[in-house]
Scaffold this motif. Structure first.
Motif, PDB file in Angstrom:
ATOM      1  N   PHE A   1       0.795  -1.008  -0.067  1.00 40.39           N
ATOM      2  CA  PHE A   1      -0.098   0.027   0.216  1.00 40.39           C
ATOM      3  C   PHE A   1       0.867   1.185   0.068  1.00 40.39           C
ATOM      4  N   ASP A   2       2.049   1.286  -1.063  1.00 43.95           N
ATOM      5  CA  ASP A   2       2.823   2.295  -0.779  1.00 43.95           C
ATOM      6  C   ASP A   2       3.091   2.861  -2.313  1.00 43.95           C
ATOM      7  N   SER A   3       2.004   2.583  -3.005  1.00 40.93           N
ATOM      8  CA  SER A   3       1.974   3.157  -4.620  1.00 40.93           C
ATOM      9  C   SER A   3       1.984   4.505  -4.663  1.00 40.93           C
ATOM     10  N   ALA A   4       1.831   5.465  -3.800  1.00 37.90           N
ATOM     11  CA  ALA A   4       2.007   6.785  -3.737  1.00 37.90           C
ATOM     12  C   ALA A   4       3.380   7.326  -3.957  1.00 37.90           C
ATOM     13  N   ALA A   5       4.377   6.400  -3.106  1.00 35.46           N
ATOM     14  CA  ALA A   5       5.492   6.753  -3.186  1.00 35.46           C
ATOM     15  C   ALA A   5       6.292   6.325  -4.627  1.00 35.46           C
TER      16      ALA A   5
ATOM     17  N   LYS B   1       4.423  -5.491  10.719  1.00 38.11           N
ATOM     18  CA  LYS B   1       5.008  -6.463  11.464  1.00 38.11           C
ATOM     19  C   LYS B   1       3.880  -7.623  11.642  1.00 38.11           C
ATOM     20  N   LYS B   2       2.684  -7.443  11.887  1.00 35.44           N
ATOM     21  CA  LYS B   2       1.738  -8.207  12.217  1.00 35.44           C
ATOM     22  C   LYS B   2       0.998  -8.840  10.896  1.00 35.44           C
ATOM     23  N   TYR B   3       0.702  -7.848  10.091  1.00 36.27           N
ATOM     24  CA  TYR B   3      -0.295  -8.169   8.840  1.00 36.27           C
ATOM     25  C   TYR B   3       0.585  -8.056   7.488  1.00 36.27           C
ATOM     26  N   ASN B   4       1.981  -7.617   7.641  1.00 35.00           N
ATOM     27  CA  ASN B   4       2.528  -7.811   6.312  1.00 35.00           C
ATOM     28  C   ASN B   4       1.698  -6.510   5.385  1.00 35.00           C
ATOM     29  N   ILE B   5       1.380  -5.585   5.741  1.00 30.18           N
ATOM     30  CA  ILE B   5       0.851  -4.282   5.119  1.00 30.18           C
ATOM     31  C   ILE B   5       1.871  -3.344   5.259  1.00 30.18           C
ATOM     32  N   SER B   6       2.319  -2.903   3.925  1.00 29.50           N
ATOM     33  CA  SER B   6       3.325  -1.926   3.754  1.00 29.50           C
ATOM     34  C   SER B   6       2.528  -0.400   3.450  1.00 29.50           C
ATOM     35  N   VAL B   7       2.679   0.564   4.440  1.00 36.09           N
ATOM     36  CA  VAL B   7       2.342   1.818   4.163  1.00 36.09           C
ATOM     37  C   VAL B   7       3.456   2.936   4.422  1.00 36.09           C
TER      38      VAL B   7
ATOM     39  N   ARG C   1      -0.320   6.814   5.523  1.00 37.74           N
ATOM     40  CA  ARG C   1      -0.871   7.009   4.005  1.00 37.74           C
ATOM     41  C   ARG C   1      -0.979   5.695   3.502  1.00 37.74           C
ATOM     42  N   ALA C   2      -2.005   4.914   3.275  1.00 40.54           N
ATOM     43  CA  ALA C   2      -2.172   3.583   2.619  1.00 40.54           C
ATOM     44  C   ALA C   2      -2.687   3.901   1.185  1.00 40.54           C
ATOM     45  N   SER C   3      -1.997   3.783   0.207  1.00 39.62           N
ATOM     46  CA  SER C   3      -1.986   4.173  -1.287  1.00 39.62           C
ATOM     47  C   SER C   3      -2.346   2.782  -2.042  1.00 39.62           C
ATOM     48  N   PHE C   4      -3.661   2.791  -2.742  1.00 43.13           N
ATOM     49  CA  PHE C   4      -4.024   1.697  -3.328  1.00 43.13           C
ATOM     50  C   PHE C   4      -3.643   1.565  -4.961  1.00 43.13           C
ATOM     51  N   SER C   5      -3.442   0.445  -5.862  1.00 42.81           N
ATOM     52  CA  SER C   5      -2.964   0.507  -7.123  1.00 42.81           C
ATOM     53  C   SER C   5      -3.813  -0.568  -7.818  1.00 42.81           C
TER      54      SER C   5
END
Length: 404
Positions: A19-23, A347-353, A374-378
């Motif tokens: 979830f870091d596509s804005a970067a 760490k717990k959910y492997n969600i990259s923000v 910031r969570a960014s979708f693609s």
């Protein structure tokens, strides 16, 4: 269509929810293959047609300019300038105007801008004794059309702003903003930062009536290290290059020199040709997918996220942009450091923000908070990714167990 199948990154990172596509966006497989293909099969530099692969390199460059021009709705491929990224493009525009701008001239920005659309103008204004002011924003942190007339005047020479913020992702009404600015002062140069917009909106520079744009290809499933600057030819004629050297001159003697014609004038040195070749392929894939399909898919993800919010205790969170349909969610868990909760998600959910100020340091003053998540979708994200995100938000009270 399952867009995710075109991104083998996720076969190598099977557990990650990116979830870091804005970067930066993940790169299409064919883009990665194309970069290697250029180096393996062509490999030559431009500015020389003496042998076959050098000719292919030059033809590829011309073809890619044409594809980029078509993609952004520009009429003249010669107006497409290749740079190293949005930051390079904006610096070229700002410092290339040094001799055009005079002491006391005014530049208008917004406090929502990325540092790449703030610092060049700040430095230039400091060196050339220019004035910088900031356009008024409405309650959604968008440019307030009703107050433009109080800012734009006869001393205003440049207005530079982002179509989409990289924090709230709010979409400015560019066409109306430009129309209102030009009605007040037709000679103002309007520059549009498209770094956060190029992957999420159909762009037509002629329809928008802007004078210059900047974007990076790595935000659009393309390669790192490549950007595009477009400007109307009448501006490119007087705009000064900020780099000088091989390729951007036609003659040099002991007394003077002559710069190359546009676009070579702005492309001193060796271009990132393997990246340009890869972006050529990238545009073919996007055109095959159809841009509107990509936009619709991302909007559906944001809509789906909104529909699931009733499953969490919303009162525990602060959401800053939940109503707009752009694929960014900016938020915080109340009374918890954003860095800590962002680390918990990973760490717990492997969600990259992304956590922090997002290179928009003046915007944090507007939010009255120093750091956000910031969570960014693609297009490679799925509803299952959103479900996992919601599960993590429901589990927000256990964040401290993962961090300590």
């Amino acid at each position: 269509m399952n867009f995710k199948d075109n991104f083998s990154y996720f076969k190598n990172n099977t557990k990650e929810i990116y979830f870091d596509s804005a970067a930066t966006s993940i790169k299409l497989d064919k883009v990665i293959e194309a970069q290697s293909k250029y180096d393996l099969e062509i490999g030559a530099n431009t500015h020389n047609n003496l042998f076959d692969n050098a000719y292919k390199a030059n033809q590829m460059l011309l073809e890619t300019r044409k594809k980029v021009a078509d993609f952004i709705g520009a009429n003249n491929p010669e107006e497409i300038i290749f740079t190293s990224g949005t930051t390079h493009s904006l610096n070229q525009l700002a410092f290339g105007m040094r001799s055009y701008l005079k002491k006391g001239d005014e530049i208008l920005l917004t406090k929502m801008e990325h540092s790449s659309n703030l610092l060049p103008w700040m430095v230039l204004s400091e060196e050339e004794e220019l004035k910088i002011d900031y356009l008024d924003l409405d309650e959604n942190f968008l440019i307030d059309l009703s107050k433009l007339k109080y800012k734009v005047n006869e001393k205003t020479k440049v207005v530079s702003f982002a179509m989409n913020s990289n924090t709230t992702a709010g979409l400015n009404d560019v066409k109306q903003i430009v129309k209102d600015i030009k009605t007040i002062n037709k000679d103002i140069i309007v520059i549009l930062d498209l770094a956060q917009s190029i992957a999420h909106n159909e762009i037509n520079v002629i329809d928008l009536d802007v004078d210059c744009i900047a974007f990076s290809t790595h935000k659009l499933y393309g390669p790192f290290g490549l950007g595009v600057m477009w400007a109307k030819k009448e501006i490119l004629k007087w705009l000064k290059p900020i780099f000088y050297g091989g390729g951007n001159n036609t003659s040099i003697n002991v007394e003077n020199y002559k710069l190359a014609p546009i676009p070579d004038k702005f492309e001193a040195g060796t271009l990132n040709l393997s990246a340009i070749y890869a972006f050529n392929v990238c545009l073919d894939i996007i055109n095959e997918f159809k841009m509107q399909n990509l936009i619709t898919y991302e909007k559906e993800l944001k809509k789906y996220f909104r529909s699931k919010l009733n499953e969490i205790e919303e009162s525990k969170f602060e959401f800053y942009n939940i109503e707009n349909d752009q694929p960014i969610v900016l938020f915080n868990l109340k009374n918890v450091n954003s860095q800590d909760f962002g680390a918990f998600l990973n760490k717990k959910y492997n969600i990259s923000v992304r956590v922090g100020k997002h290179c928009a340091r003046l915007a944090t003053d507007l939010f009255k908070i120093s750091s956000t998540i910031r969570a960014s979708f693609s297009i490679y994200n799925t509803k299952e990714d959103i479900d996992k995100f919601i599960e993590a938000l429901k589990d927000c009270d256990s964040w401290i167990n993962e961090i300590i």
